[in-house]
Write an enzyme that holds these catalytic residues in place. Structure first.
Site, PDB file in Angstrom:
ATOM      1  N   SER A  20     -76.658  80.799  44.260  1.00 12.15           N
ATOM      2  CA  SER A  20     -76.343  81.763  45.319  1.00 12.15           C
ATOM      3  C   SER A  20     -75.055  82.506  44.980  1.00 12.15           C
ATOM      4  CB  SER A  20     -76.167  81.013  46.642  1.00 12.15           C
ATOM      5  OG  SER A  20     -75.647  81.890  47.623  1.00 12.15           O
ATOM      6  N   THR A  49     -74.831  83.986  50.071  1.00 15.26           N
ATOM      7  CA  THR A  49     -74.639  83.332  51.359  1.00 15.26           C
ATOM      8  C   THR A  49     -74.349  84.373  52.449  1.00 15.26           C
ATOM      9  OG1 THR A  49     -73.797  81.342  50.318  1.00 15.26           O
ATOM     10  CG2 THR A  49     -73.231  81.674  52.647  1.00 15.26           C
ATOM     11  N   GLY A  75     -64.912  85.200  48.677  1.00 16.80           N
ATOM     12  CA  GLY A  75     -64.739  85.113  50.126  1.00 16.80           C
ATOM     13  C   GLY A  75     -65.958  85.532  50.937  1.00 16.80           C
ATOM     14  N   CYS A 133     -68.627  75.956  50.289  1.00 18.63           N
ATOM     15  CA  CYS A 133     -67.844  77.036  49.699  1.00 18.63           C
ATOM     16  C   CYS A 133     -66.359  76.746  49.858  1.00 18.63           C
ATOM     17  CB  CYS A 133     -68.169  78.367  50.349  1.00 18.63           C
ATOM     18  SG  CYS A 133     -67.249  79.693  49.588  1.00 18.63           S
ATOM     19  N   GLY A 219     -68.894  78.004  35.449  1.00 20.72           N
ATOM     20  CA  GLY A 219     -69.112  78.279  34.033  1.00 20.72           C
ATOM     21  C   GLY A 219     -69.120  76.995  33.212  1.00 20.72           C
TER      22      GLY A 219
HETATM   23  C1  FMN Z   1     -68.721  84.892  41.768  1.00 21.14           C
HETATM   24  C2  FMN Z   1     -69.405  83.703  42.378  1.00 21.14           C
HETATM   25  C3  FMN Z   1     -69.872  83.789  43.698  1.00 21.14           C
HETATM   26  C4  FMN Z   1     -70.508  82.710  44.296  1.00 21.14           C
HETATM   27  N1  FMN Z   1     -70.964  82.827  45.584  1.00 21.14           N
HETATM   28  C5  FMN Z   1     -71.613  81.779  46.164  1.00 21.14           C
HETATM   29  C6  FMN Z   1     -72.164  81.896  47.468  1.00 21.14           C
HETATM   30  O1  FMN Z   1     -72.092  82.956  48.113  1.00 21.14           O
HETATM   31  N2  FMN Z   1     -72.790  80.818  47.998  1.00 21.14           N
HETATM   32  C7  FMN Z   1     -72.934  79.637  47.304  1.00 21.14           C
HETATM   33  O2  FMN Z   1     -73.538  78.702  47.823  1.00 21.14           O
HETATM   34  N3  FMN Z   1     -72.448  79.507  46.046  1.00 21.14           N
HETATM   35  C8  FMN Z   1     -71.786  80.544  45.466  1.00 21.14           C
HETATM   36  N4  FMN Z   1     -71.311  80.413  44.180  1.00 21.14           N
HETATM   37  C9  FMN Z   1     -71.507  79.152  43.440  1.00 21.14           C
HETATM   38  C10 FMN Z   1     -72.709  79.224  42.487  1.00 21.14           C
HETATM   39  O3  FMN Z   1     -73.924  79.424  43.200  1.00 21.14           O
HETATM   40  C11 FMN Z   1     -72.836  77.936  41.653  1.00 21.14           C
HETATM   41  O4  FMN Z   1     -73.006  76.846  42.532  1.00 21.14           O
HETATM   42  C12 FMN Z   1     -71.621  77.661  40.787  1.00 21.14           C
HETATM   43  O5  FMN Z   1     -71.106  78.858  40.272  1.00 21.14           O
HETATM   44  C13 FMN Z   1     -71.890  76.696  39.627  1.00 21.14           C
HETATM   45  O6  FMN Z   1     -72.836  77.199  38.721  1.00 21.14           O
HETATM   46  P1  FMN Z   1     -72.462  78.034  37.374  1.00 21.14           P
HETATM   47  O7  FMN Z   1     -71.394  77.273  36.654  1.00 21.14           O
HETATM   48  O8  FMN Z   1     -73.740  78.141  36.601  1.00 21.14           O
HETATM   49  O9  FMN Z   1     -71.963  79.354  37.827  1.00 21.14           O
HETATM   50  C14 FMN Z   1     -70.674  81.503  43.563  1.00 21.14           C
HETATM   51  C15 FMN Z   1     -70.217  81.418  42.244  1.00 21.14           C
HETATM   52  C16 FMN Z   1     -69.586  82.500  41.645  1.00 21.14           C
HETATM   53  C17 FMN Z   1     -69.121  82.378  40.226  1.00 21.14           C
END
Ligand code: FMN
Ligand code: FAD
Ligand code: FES
Lengths: 295, 278
Positions: A20, A49, A75, A133, A219
């Site tokens: 998300s 979200t 945010g 979050c 990441g």
């Molecule tokens: C820029 C950004 C925005 C994100 N926004 C949300 C969000 O709105 N809701 C949510 O549940 N997770 C959010 N996440 C978390 C990601 O969905 C994910 O759980 C997290 O980044 C770990 O995975 P990754 O390392 O592959 O990015 C966000 C992550 C990033 C980097």
């Protein structure tokens, strides 16, 4: 041998979701045109979200690059429930895959209102509760502790006309305890990990770089943490687990599946290559094929 | 009077282009790469997210990790695709890696991205104002005009940077901070006289550091002259996915990679973007 996956009764063409908030399909259609739908890289799409009221999000700067990863303090900017239902949902509904809507509230009543309203929409297959979050002051609370999560689900579950995924926070002392509470109080699946709390100082100055002061780390840097938590949670509950955190390759995806995940999600890697999930899917399929041949 | 946004859509996903030339130009490096997989008509002002095919990650501070945004400076259809040129200055780990590319190396790219400049009604109405590395997108704009622009005004720190002025065939007027090339002073000193009595037809096209863009914005607002400013902000994705690149406008925060980087100056109260670039 088809690669289809059952997620809470919803059949997906494969196990690959987006995290998300890491892919905006509506924006991507403007940038990539019809190619986006034609070459859509995910097997289900998770919305950013949404909250009850519209939010502008945090002041910039919102990004900080780290060793093999990044901090964000976005945010949760979004149009709010009404704006989402009216303008975003119809556009997301025409994507070629099932839709999962992610919601977050600042109280159990708010979450209940969101879940109730989203449940009424036939275009939505599943609902994800973002209780983790770390960017928004109160965001930590509900997902940080098993009793809070249980209390939330007791209010929300009766109003949910769709399967509920609880997205766990990695910033809890024992995510597997929160997962057990979620399972006992009616969740249908859990997803993890959300971003890890972190901060960075502006170069040469003694104050935070990010407009939101702190941020969330994502990441490749978080992958070992994510893999350990996915393994611990998968061992603790029977529910399907959606694993994510730093996955950039088919081999990483295979690791998360071995650790017990039913599905995996690609987040930050999509920033480097919008089609990364398609590459991960192809590589994962090749790995699985090879494993089967070797048996 | 606003026309359709000037956006050429990008292929979905990251692809590899091949570096065909890498030359030093004073303080800058000009990288040419043959892109066989993208559109041949990107709009000047649009940008690409770039990364090197090798050794991206693990440098100073263990960065770069994410791609880096670069306006294309020039684009020329060639057998096998489009030759894209990027003008860059090594100011950190990402630009340093890109500046070290050699002929035959892979340049990974996503794009073209964002919205480019609106073409002027007539070339002579265009006043091009560039500061430092900000001259890059103005090169592509100058190439796209069917005639000479009304003026090309460029500002640089000193002679090493002013070397980029040689790329312009449109007789640029140059100002340098140290007076080593052209007039001593700021590019906005060159702009002021051009704005007198212009109002109706002229349009300023500007790209450069935030303080320069803010000065251009204020001058144009006072003179009642239209201006299009190409801004910068820190970007992670370049295609609207992360919501990280927002800049404040009169309509609230907008994603610069999606609704910019070229913005009409009248959308801004200030061109000073928090946390932007150098
Ligand atoms: C820029 C950004 C925005 C994100 N926004 C949300 C969000 O709105 N809701 C949510 O549940 N997770 C959010 N996440 C978390 C990601 O969905 C994910 O759980 C997290 O980044 C770990 O995975 P990754 O390392 O592959 O990015 C966000 C992550 C990033 C980097
Ligand atoms: C639309 C657009 C077009 C552009 N076009 C060009 C162009 O044509 N030519 C060109 O040379 N440049 C261009 N840029 C700027 C270029 O993208 C940046 O100079 C580049 O990203 C810098 O990367 P770096 O790793 O070399 O430097 P970084 O170390 O990333 O430093 C760049 C700036 O980012 C900040 N910063 C420092 N550390 C971090 C960190 N860890 N995380 C986040 N921010 C940090 C600081 O403000 C610093 O001054 C453009 C930018 C945009 C947005
Ligand atoms: S850079 Fe990600 S939304 Fe603009």
């Amino acid at each position: 041998m088809d690669g289809s996956v059952d997620l809470c009764g919803v059949e997906l063409g494969g196990p690959i979701l987006n995290g998300s908030g890491t892919f905006d399909a509506i924006a991507a259609r403007r940038v990539f045109g019809a190619a986006l739908d034609r070459e859509f890289p995910f097997d289900a799409f998770v919305s950013k979200t949404i909250t009850l009221e519209p939010r502008a999000g945090n002041p910039p700067p919102r990004l900080w690059e780290t060793a093999a990863g990044m901090l964000n303090s976005i945010g949760l900017p979004n149009r709010g429930l009404a704006g989402f239902l009216e303008s975003d949902l119809p556009q997301l509904a025409s994507l070629p895959v099932p839709l999962i809507v992610s919601v977050m509230g600042f109280s159990a009543r708010e979450v209940a209102e969101l879940v109730g309203a989203v449940s009424e929409r036939a275009e939505v297959s599943l609902i994800e509760l973002n209780v983790s979050c770390p960017n928004v002051e109160t965001g930590l609370v509900m997902g940080a502790d098993p009793t809070e999560t249980a209390a939330l689900l007791d209010v929300v579950r009766p109003l949910a006309g769709k399967p509920l995924i609880v997205k766990l926070s990695p910033n809890a002392s024992a995510p597997e305890d929160v997962a057990r509470a979620a399972e006992a109080h009616g969740a249908d699946a859990v997803s993890l990990i959300n971003t890890l709390k972190g901060t960075a100082l502006a170069p040469g100055r003694n104050r935070p770089w990010l407009g939101g002061q702190g941020g969330g780390l994502s990441g490749p840097a978080v992958r070992p943490v994510a893999l350990a938590q996915v393994a611990a949670v998968s061992a603790a509950i029977e529910l399907p687990v959606i694993g994510m955190g730093g996955i950039t390759s088919g081999a990483h995806a295979a690791d998360f599946l071995s650790a017990g995940a039913r599905c995996i999600a690609i987040g930050t890697e999509s920033f480097r290559d919008p089609a990364a999930a398609g590459r991960v899917r192809a590589d994962l399929a090749a790995i699985i094929r090879k494993e089967r041949e070797e048996i | 009077m606003s026309r359709a946004p000037r956006r050429t859509t990008a292929p979905f996903g990251r692809r590899a282009a091949e570096v065909t030339q890498a030359e030093r130009l004073g303080a800058y490096v000009l990288i040419s790469a043959l892109d066989g997989g993208g559109p041949t008509d990107p709009v000047p002002g649009q940008f690409y997210m770039l990364a090197t095919g090798e050794r991206w990650g693990g440098g100073t501070d263990e960065r770069p990790y994410l791609g880096r945004a670069f306006s294309f400076a020039r684009a020329r259809p060639d057998p096998g695709g489009l030759t894209l040129q990027f003008l860059l200055e090594a100011i950190g780990p990402g630009t340093a890696r890109l500046a070290g590319l050699e002929v035959g190396d892979a340049l990974l790219l996503v794009g073209p991205l964002g919205i480019g400049f609106d073409a002027p009604e007539a070339p002579q109405h265009a006043l091009l104002v560039g500061g430092g590395i900000g001259v890059a997108p103005l090169l592509g704009l100058a190439d796209s005009l069917e005639g000479a622009p009304g003026a090309t005004l460029l500002g640089f720190r000193g002679a090493a940077h002013a070397a980029a002025g040689e790329l312009f065939s449109s007789q640029p007027q140059i100002a340098t901070d140290d007076g080593s090339v052209g007039a001593a002073g700021l590019v906005t000193d060159l702009l002021a006289p051009h704005l007198e009595g212009q109002a109706l037809d002229a349009r300023v096209y500007a790209c450069g550091p935030p303080a320069m863009l803010e000065a251009v914005r204020a001058l144009c607002a006072a003179a009642g002259v239209d201006a299009q400013l190409a801004l910068e902000s820190g970007m992670a994705c370049g295609f609207g996915a992360c919501f990280g690149c927002v800049v404040p406008t009169r309509d609230g925060l907008i994603r610069l990679c999606l609704d910019g980087p070229v913005l009409n100056a009248d959308r801004l109260d200030s061109a000073l973007v928090p946390g932007a670039g150098h």
